[in-house]
Design a protein around this motif. Structure first.
Motif, PDB file in Angstrom:
ATOM      1  N   HIS A 283      -8.473  -8.319  -0.415  1.00  0.00           N
ATOM      2  CA  HIS A 283      -7.932  -8.723   0.844  1.00  0.00           C
ATOM      3  C   HIS A 283      -9.152  -9.754   1.598  1.00  0.00           C
ATOM      4  O   HIS A 283     -10.136  -9.188   1.470  1.00  0.00           O
ATOM      5  CB  HIS A 283      -7.878  -7.689   1.843  1.00  0.00           C
TER       6      HIS A 283
ATOM      7  N   HIS B 146      -3.392 -11.517   1.469  1.00  0.00           N
ATOM      8  CA  HIS B 146      -3.160 -12.340   2.556  1.00  0.00           C
ATOM      9  C   HIS B 146      -3.761 -13.899   2.560  1.00  0.00           C
ATOM     10  O   HIS B 146      -2.931 -14.783   1.957  1.00  0.00           O
ATOM     11  CB  HIS B 146      -3.965 -11.748   3.730  1.00  0.00           C
TER      12      HIS B 146
ATOM     13  N   LEU C 186      -5.585  -5.332  13.245  1.00  0.00           N
ATOM     14  CA  LEU C 186      -5.574  -4.683  11.822  1.00  0.00           C
ATOM     15  C   LEU C 186      -6.285  -3.123  12.291  1.00  0.00           C
ATOM     16  O   LEU C 186      -5.816  -2.162  11.684  1.00  0.00           O
ATOM     17  CB  LEU C 186      -6.620  -5.480  10.999  1.00  0.00           C
TER      18      LEU C 186
ATOM     19  N   GLU D  85      -7.313 -12.248   6.203  1.00  0.00           N
ATOM     20  CA  GLU D  85      -6.296 -11.956   6.998  1.00  0.00           C
ATOM     21  C   GLU D  85      -6.643 -11.740   8.305  1.00  0.00           C
ATOM     22  O   GLU D  85      -6.301 -12.677   9.331  1.00  0.00           O
ATOM     23  CB  GLU D  85      -5.862 -10.376   6.501  1.00  0.00           C
TER      24      GLU D  85
ATOM     25  N   ASP E 112       3.599  -5.197   2.426  1.00  0.00           N
ATOM     26  CA  ASP E 112       2.325  -4.769   2.852  1.00  0.00           C
ATOM     27  C   ASP E 112       2.333  -3.299   3.072  1.00  0.00           C
ATOM     28  O   ASP E 112       1.768  -2.374   2.158  1.00  0.00           O
ATOM     29  CB  ASP E 112       1.502  -5.622   4.020  1.00  0.00           C
ATOM     30  N   ASP E 113       2.455  -2.923   4.297  1.00  0.00           N
ATOM     31  CA  ASP E 113       2.878  -1.465   4.715  1.00  0.00           C
ATOM     32  C   ASP E 113       4.085  -1.358   5.362  1.00  0.00           C
ATOM     33  O   ASP E 113       4.294  -1.314   6.570  1.00  0.00           O
ATOM     34  CB  ASP E 113       1.772  -1.148   5.879  1.00  0.00           C
TER      35      ASP E 113
ATOM     36  N   HIS F 243       0.920  -1.124   0.007  1.00  0.00           N
ATOM     37  CA  HIS F 243      -0.222   0.075   0.096  1.00  0.00           C
ATOM     38  C   HIS F 243       1.108   1.354   0.070  1.00  0.00           C
ATOM     39  O   HIS F 243       1.665   1.305   1.019  1.00  0.00           O
ATOM     40  CB  HIS F 243      -0.802   0.146   1.366  1.00  0.00           C
TER      41      HIS F 243
ATOM     42  N   SER G 217      -8.689  -2.419   4.000  1.00  0.00           N
ATOM     43  CA  SER G 217      -9.584  -1.573   5.218  1.00  0.00           C
ATOM     44  C   SER G 217      -9.921  -2.702   6.204  1.00  0.00           C
ATOM     45  O   SER G 217      -9.866  -3.858   5.768  1.00  0.00           O
ATOM     46  CB  SER G 217     -10.277  -0.500   5.092  1.00  0.00           C
TER      47      SER G 217
ATOM     48  N   TYR H  21      -2.470   4.685  10.399  1.00  0.00           N
ATOM     49  CA  TYR H  21      -2.157   4.681   8.878  1.00  0.00           C
ATOM     50  C   TYR H  21      -3.135   5.869   8.430  1.00  0.00           C
ATOM     51  O   TYR H  21      -2.473   6.458   7.494  1.00  0.00           O
ATOM     52  CB  TYR H  21      -2.548   3.499   8.505  1.00  0.00           C
TER      53      TYR H  21
END
Ligand code: HPA
Ligand code: ZN
Length: 344
Positions: free
Chosen positions: A199, A223, A59, A202, A280-281, A21, A172, A66
């Motif tokens: 996604h 994921h 998450l 996850e 991912d991040d 992302h 999200s 984020y």
């Protein structure tokens, strides 16, 4: 082969990244620099104080920070600088192709025009290609905690620029926001001729993976690591060769698994699932792609053939043309041959 040599082999492999992302590549240093440039103040005293807040238990706890940090992204130059900073790090990890998620709703909700985001990201991609030879594509993600109506409004904003968007995704807060909520939006995305991903699995149950495939037509599952809770779902993923874009450090940092050696990626690979590794991040989860490879190797001690398979999967599962994929796989084969592992 000794483990040091194997991790060097893995880090040096040419590879693709398929789950990153762009907003998740915002390093604290750049966040503060952009805030200064835009005359904003962040609710943290300094970079160390911001980093200290990277202590997530789910998450949602990550997403809250984020989205807050993304507020420093205001101008096309901000998005360009963000993209360039990511591409420089990816190229250093021998990523030669990357398919990058962006979340326009995070920005348009703050009054940033869709085109500002797209122009900035594309400028970064062009400059990254010129500087490091890295190829990049953009995947527009809908935020699943928002409504179907809001997703349709975002799609309508994107449609005039559809030739500049390479696919659509869904990200999200997963729990309580099943893929079914976006069935009609994704039907429209597919009617526009674009590949779609989602996604799923996850934090959400394996049933969300099935929904993403059946209702959204998802070409990959982002994921998918909870698939192992349902043997029928794993069997289907293997039978249909559905790629999984697994993000090991993310799953540890968001407490999907306690320790890397409990991560399901080893079992999924052994069962024959088309696993790929991704960051991912990376700014928030402790590292870029090769950091993920190092963490995985410490836990699983994969052999050269497994590393070859993971890199090859990353190219095969990409949305590049068949000619591009063939060229990259030939590079991968040459790399392994030169390293004394003729695996191709
Ligand atoms: N999951 C869901 N949404 C996200 C993620 C993630 O890992 N990263 C950024 N948005
Ligand atoms: Zn993700």
């Amino acid at each position: 082969m000794n483990p040091n040599t194997l991790i060097d082999l893995a880090c040096g492999m040419p590879k693709a990244e398929l789950h990153v992302h762009i907003e998740g590549t915002l390093e604290p240093e750049l966040a503060f620099a952009l805030a200064r440039r835009n005359g904003q103040t962040l609710p943290y005293a300094d970079e160390a104080a911001l980093k200290a807040a990277y202590d997530f238990d789910s998450l949602q706890s990550f997403l809250d920070l984020y989205y807050a940090c993304a507020d420093v992204l205001r101008t096309a130059d901000d998005f360009r600088d963000l993209m360039l900073a990511y591409l420089e790090r990816a190229a250093a990890d021998n990523v030669i192709h990357t398919e990058i998620f962006f979340d326009p709703q995070t920005h348009t909700a703050r009054g940033i025009p869709f085109l500002t985001v797209l122009d900035g990201l594309e400028a970064g991609l062009r400059e990254g290609k010129a500087r490091w030879g890295i190829s990049g594509r953009l995947i527009l993600c809908f935020l699943r905690h928002l409504s179907e109506e809001e997703a349709f409004a975002t799609l309508a904003e994107a449609e005039p620029y559809i030739d500049r968007i390479d696919g659509f995704g869904l990200d999200s807060s997963e729990k309580g926001n099943p893929p079914s909520k976006f069935e009609r939006v994704f039907a429209r995305c597919r009617a526009l001729g674009k590949p779609v991903v989602a996604h799923a699995g996850e934090e959400g149950p394996p049933a969300y993976i099935s929904e993403a495939l059946d209702l959204l037509g998802s070409a990959r599952i982002d994921h998918g690591v909870r698939a192992l809770e349902d043997a029928a779902v794993v069997a289907r993923l293997v039978r249909e060769g559905v790629p999984l874009t697994v993000c090991p450090l993310s799953n540890i940092r968001l407490c999907v698994f306690e320790e890397m050696n409990q991560h399901t990626l080893g079992k999924l690979l052994a069962d024959g699932a088309k696993v790929t590794l991704n960051s991912d991040d990376p700014a928030y989860f402790g590292g870029y792609l090769n950091d993920n490879l190092r963490a995985v190797q410490s836990a699983f001690n994969f052999d050269a053939a497994t590393w070859y398979r993971l890199a090859r999967n990353s190219f095969e599962a990409s949305f590049a043309t068949e000619a591009e994929k063939a060229g990259w796989i030939a590079r991968l084969d040459a790399y392994f041959r030169a390293a004394g592992h003729p695996l191709g």
